[in-house]
Design a protein around this motif. Structure first.
Motif, mmCIF file in Angstrom:
data_model
loop_
_atom_site.group_PDB
_atom_site.id
_atom_site.type_symbol
_atom_site.label_atom_id
_atom_site.label_comp_id
_atom_site.label_asym_id
_atom_site.label_seq_id
_atom_site.Cartn_x
_atom_site.Cartn_y
_atom_site.Cartn_z
ATOM 1 N N ALA A 275 -28.116 38.028 55.177
ATOM 2 C CA ALA A 275 -26.805 37.519 54.786
ATOM 3 C C ALA A 275 -25.742 37.918 55.811
ATOM 4 O O ALA A 275 -24.811 37.154 56.077
ATOM 5 N N GLY A 276 -25.881 39.107 56.388
ATOM 6 C CA GLY A 276 -24.958 39.532 57.434
ATOM 7 C C GLY A 276 -25.074 38.679 58.683
ATOM 8 O O GLY A 276 -24.072 38.370 59.337
ATOM 9 N N ILE A 277 -26.312 38.291 59.039
ATOM 10 C CA ILE A 277 -26.520 37.412 60.189
ATOM 11 C C ILE A 277 -25.864 36.066 59.938
ATOM 12 O O ILE A 277 -25.175 35.505 60.814
ATOM 13 N N ALA A 278 -26.057 35.513 58.736
ATOM 14 C CA ALA A 278 -25.445 34.225 58.398
ATOM 15 C C ALA A 278 -23.929 34.306 58.444
ATOM 16 O O ALA A 278 -23.247 33.404 58.955
ATOM 17 N N GLU A 279 -23.385 35.391 57.932
ATOM 18 C CA GLU A 279 -21.932 35.580 57.926
ATOM 19 C C GLU A 279 -21.391 35.648 59.352
ATOM 20 O O GLU A 279 -20.379 35.012 59.682
ATOM 21 N N ALA A 280 -22.065 36.397 60.212
ATOM 22 C CA ALA A 280 -21.608 36.529 61.601
ATOM 23 C C ALA A 280 -21.700 35.205 62.340
ATOM 24 O O ALA A 280 -20.813 34.849 63.127
ATOM 25 N N LEU B 36 -35.067 32.287 58.815
ATOM 26 C CA LEU B 36 -33.682 31.826 58.729
ATOM 27 C C LEU B 36 -33.399 30.953 59.936
ATOM 28 O O LEU B 36 -33.846 31.258 61.049
ATOM 29 N N ALA B 37 -32.666 29.865 59.728
ATOM 30 C CA ALA B 37 -32.380 28.920 60.811
ATOM 31 C C ALA B 37 -30.875 28.747 60.980
ATOM 32 O O ALA B 37 -30.126 28.658 59.996
ATOM 33 N N ILE B 38 -30.425 28.684 62.233
ATOM 34 C CA ILE B 38 -29.039 28.353 62.583
ATOM 35 C C ILE B 38 -29.073 26.995 63.278
ATOM 36 O O ILE B 38 -29.766 26.829 64.287
ATOM 37 N N LEU B 39 -28.338 26.028 62.726
ATOM 38 C CA LEU B 39 -28.374 24.648 63.212
ATOM 39 C C LEU B 39 -26.967 24.120 63.451
ATOM 40 O O LEU B 39 -25.994 24.693 62.959
ATOM 41 N N PRO B 40 -26.841 22.994 64.168
ATOM 42 C CA PRO B 40 -25.539 22.339 64.288
ATOM 43 C C PRO B 40 -25.002 21.966 62.905
ATOM 44 O O PRO B 40 -25.747 21.519 62.033
ATOM 45 N N GLU C 178 -26.420 50.229 55.063
ATOM 46 C CA GLU C 178 -26.773 50.230 56.483
ATOM 47 C C GLU C 178 -26.131 49.014 57.140
ATOM 48 O O GLU C 178 -26.186 47.900 56.596
ATOM 49 N N ILE C 179 -25.534 49.215 58.286
ATOM 50 C CA ILE C 179 -24.845 48.139 59.003
ATOM 51 C C ILE C 179 -25.328 48.123 60.445
ATOM 52 O O ILE C 179 -25.415 49.176 61.090
ATOM 53 N N CYS C 180 -25.639 46.928 60.941
ATOM 54 C CA CYS C 180 -26.144 46.769 62.309
ATOM 55 C C CYS C 180 -25.161 45.929 63.113
ATOM 56 O O CYS C 180 -25.210 44.689 63.081
ATOM 57 N N PRO C 181 -24.239 46.548 63.849
ATOM 58 C CA PRO C 181 -23.274 45.778 64.644
ATOM 59 C C PRO C 181 -23.942 44.898 65.696
ATOM 60 O O PRO C 181 -23.464 43.785 65.965
ATOM 61 N N ASP C 182 -25.044 45.357 66.291
ATOM 62 C CA ASP C 182 -25.711 44.556 67.315
ATOM 63 C C ASP C 182 -26.257 43.256 66.741
ATOM 64 O O ASP C 182 -26.300 42.232 67.418
ATOM 65 N N ALA C 183 -26.705 43.290 65.477
ATOM 66 C CA ALA C 183 -27.201 42.062 64.847
ATOM 67 C C ALA C 183 -26.096 41.019 64.770
ATOM 68 O O ALA C 183 -26.326 39.826 65.010
ATOM 69 N N PHE D 40 -25.853 33.489 69.409
ATOM 70 C CA PHE D 40 -26.680 32.317 69.084
ATOM 71 C C PHE D 40 -25.795 31.165 68.608
ATOM 72 O O PHE D 40 -25.942 30.019 69.054
ATOM 73 N N ALA D 41 -24.881 31.472 67.677
ATOM 74 C CA ALA D 41 -24.034 30.441 67.083
ATOM 75 C C ALA D 41 -23.128 29.794 68.125
ATOM 76 O O ALA D 41 -22.934 28.570 68.119
ATOM 77 N N ALA D 42 -22.571 30.593 69.024
ATOM 78 C CA ALA D 42 -21.678 30.045 70.051
ATOM 79 C C ALA D 42 -22.423 29.118 71.004
ATOM 80 O O ALA D 42 -21.883 28.102 71.452
ATOM 81 N N ARG D 43 -23.668 29.451 71.329
ATOM 82 C CA ARG D 43 -24.451 28.586 72.206
ATOM 83 C C ARG D 43 -24.788 27.257 71.527
ATOM 84 O O ARG D 43 -24.834 26.212 72.184
#
Length: 538
Positions: A437-442, A517-521, A362-367, A374-377
């Motif tokens: 893992a897909g979110i982290a990769e993106a 899961l956290a996205i940080l600088p 299963e693949i979620c392009p919107d995710a 999020f990462a760009a901001r």
């Protein structure tokens, strides 16, 4: 793991009681199916016309007794499929959840009933206990402290806010840290449902507070801070500014984003491999040896007169609903999605190589789109450079935490029961496991200025953040307050029960199934955030 209260926050864990005191409440679903900058519509796959049996069957029915569909949306979907052929699962999910007429979040629920609570379909963490939202608020306070305590420029952003309960508890908690509260410039709520926008406004601003509309969205004033709250239908409507420090929360949001499903098959040697009808650059070919190819799983109507028995509804799904109106069928030829999406990541390509025929993913392009935003901001991007990365995103949802790709995880929920996701379209909540893992990769692909921590089990995250200590504070405060002994004991038991439910690591327990899961600088991994093995650095 031993509970750890961040050093800089010790001594300030005071009683952040909700205005009317704590009682566990039921109901709220944060996850929304939001489309980044696109109008919600049915994206019909023109490459599926080879499955003409569905079309012929529906047209034959028109000349006989008209089929009775379970919902108006089911009839609308069937008519569309009759004209164009089976549709991708993502298109079906998007229509079921957010169609302009009859979507789950946009008006299909019966009068006098909503999706949330014991009378609804599901219960989520912020409604179970106020402590959940309080600890999420403390997590962002810890990040603000660690990232230099800026005096201004902070933005709070929530995607899929449900009733607004999580943001309400976060804001109430942040008010106990005046320096951070004063650093917030604006609060953004990404919400597509008009009904839910009103519910959020009533909670966060007051029922009498006016809501105005502009080109950028809908506006009102927060009852806690007198700051503007802006509602937008997509996150793309929120400006990206390099000097801002965005703090983004996504709780049970990604699980409701539409997914595509694929199955790996063996194509025999010398067999024609027809291409997607719109792909003129890739004519049909024959291969000298058998090959492995991905085929998309598409949605088509079930045969007339189908029953749960003839459709083999699995025991894990309740048969209290009418028989499903739709089912998954395997595309006979590649679609544009099957040609691209399974090749978009090394993780997906490895599944075909190592598992072979019969593999499902299963693949979620919107995710990936949201994670990239999020990462760009936070870390900047070529389109939006950011001299110094800042901010953080916290994602809490359910799905595998070991890096595996979700398979066969699409589920339907109605009145707190698992039902077929293809039964009663528009009345059934749809969700699927999140590919962390897909979110982290993106995220890391979208910005060189970010790093990802986790996922960790929700139980671990909440225990490190101090859920036990906070629950004890609430109970102690209640015992010292006025009131009867029986009421106090009842309150104490409710607090304990709610805490236990949030951290339960038993089979199907929220503490194990849900992940953080956290996205940080980006900082070369030198600093782990609170809740993920780190502490506050001041």
């Amino acid at each position: 793991m031993r509970p750890v209260v961040p050093r800089a926050l010790r001594g300030v864990q005071r009683s952040f009681a909700r205005p009317n005191g704590f009682m566990p409440r039921a109901g709220q679903h944060i996850a929304q199916s939001l489309n980044l900058g696109l109008r919600l519509r049915l994206t019909l796959d023109l490459g599926c016309r080879s499955l003409s049996g569905t079309t012929a069957r529906l047209r034959e029915e028109e000349t006989s007794d008209e089929r009775q569909w379970s919902t108006p949306l089911a009839k609308q979907l069937a008519e569309a499929i009759s004209a164009t052929g089976p549709v991708p699962l993502a298109s079906f999910m998007r229509m079921c959840l957010t169609a302009d007429v009859g979507g789950y979040y946009t008006g299909a629920i019966e009068e006098g009933r909503d999706q949330f609570g014991l009378k609804g379909d599901f219960v989520t963490s912020p409604e179970i206990s106020q402590v959940f939202g309080e600890l999420v608020g403390v997590w962002f306070v810890a990040e603000w402290l660690t990232q230099g305590r800026p005096r201004r420029g902070v933005e709070l952003i929530e995607v899929g806010p449900g009733r607004g309960t999580l943001m309400d508890d976060m804001l109430r908690t942040i008010q106990n840290f005046p320096a951070m509260a004063n650093s917030i410039d604006a609060i953004y709520m990404v919400e597509a449902s008009p009904k839910l926008r009103i519910a959020q406004k009533n909670l966060l601003c007051g029922e009498d507070a006016p809501m105005t509309e502009s080109k950028s969205g809908y506006h009102s004033i927060c009852k806690y801070t007198s700051l503007p709250i802006v509602w937008t239908e997509t996150i793309k409507s929120i400006p990206v500014e390099s000097e801002k420090m965005p703090f983004i929360i996504a709780h049970e949001f990604f699980d409701a984003l539409p997914i595509h499903a694929f199955q790996c098959i063996t194509v025999p040697a010398n067999q024609d491999t027809p291409q997607h009808s719109s792909d003129k650059s890739s004519p049909s070919t024959k291969t000298s040896s058998s090959t492995l190819q991905w085929r998309e799983l598409l949605v088509s109507p079930t045969p007339p007169g189908s029953t749960h028995a003839t459709l083999n509804t699995p025991p894990s799904q309740s048969r209290s609903t009418p028989p499903p109106d739709f089912q998954l069928t395997l595309a006979q030829a590649p679609t544009r999605h099957s040609l691209y999406l399974p090749e978009s990541s090394p993780r997906y390509r490895a599944i075909r190589q190592h598992t072979g025929a019969g593999a499902v993913l299963e693949i979620c392009p919107d995710a990936a789109l949201y994670a990239s935003d999020f990462a760009a901001r936070i870390g900047g991007s070529p389109k939006h450079p950011k001299p110094k990365p800042s901010g953080a995103a916290l994602i809490l949802d359910y799905g595998p935490g070991d890096g595996t790709v979700p398979t066969n995880s699409l589920r339907g929920i109605r009145r707190h029961e698992r039902v077929s996701p293809f039964a009663e379209p528009g009345l059934t909540d749809l969700s699927a496991d999140v590919d962390f893992a897909g979110i982290a990769e993106a995220a890391t692909r979208a910005s060189e200025g970010v790093e990802v921590h986790g996922p960790v089990d929700q139980g671990t995250f909440l225990e490190i953040m101090g859920i036990q200590e906070r629950a004890e504070m609430l109970i102690n405060a209640a015992m010292k307050a006025d009131g009867g002994a029986a009421d106090k004991e009842k309150f104490a038991e409710a607090v304990k029960k709610a805490r236990k439910r949030l951290v339960d690591r038993g089979p199907g327990g929220m503490g194990k199934v849900y992940k953080a899961l956290a996205i940080l600088p980006e900082n070369d991994g030198r600093r782990k955030p609170v809740g993920f093995g780190g502490d506050v650095e001041v």
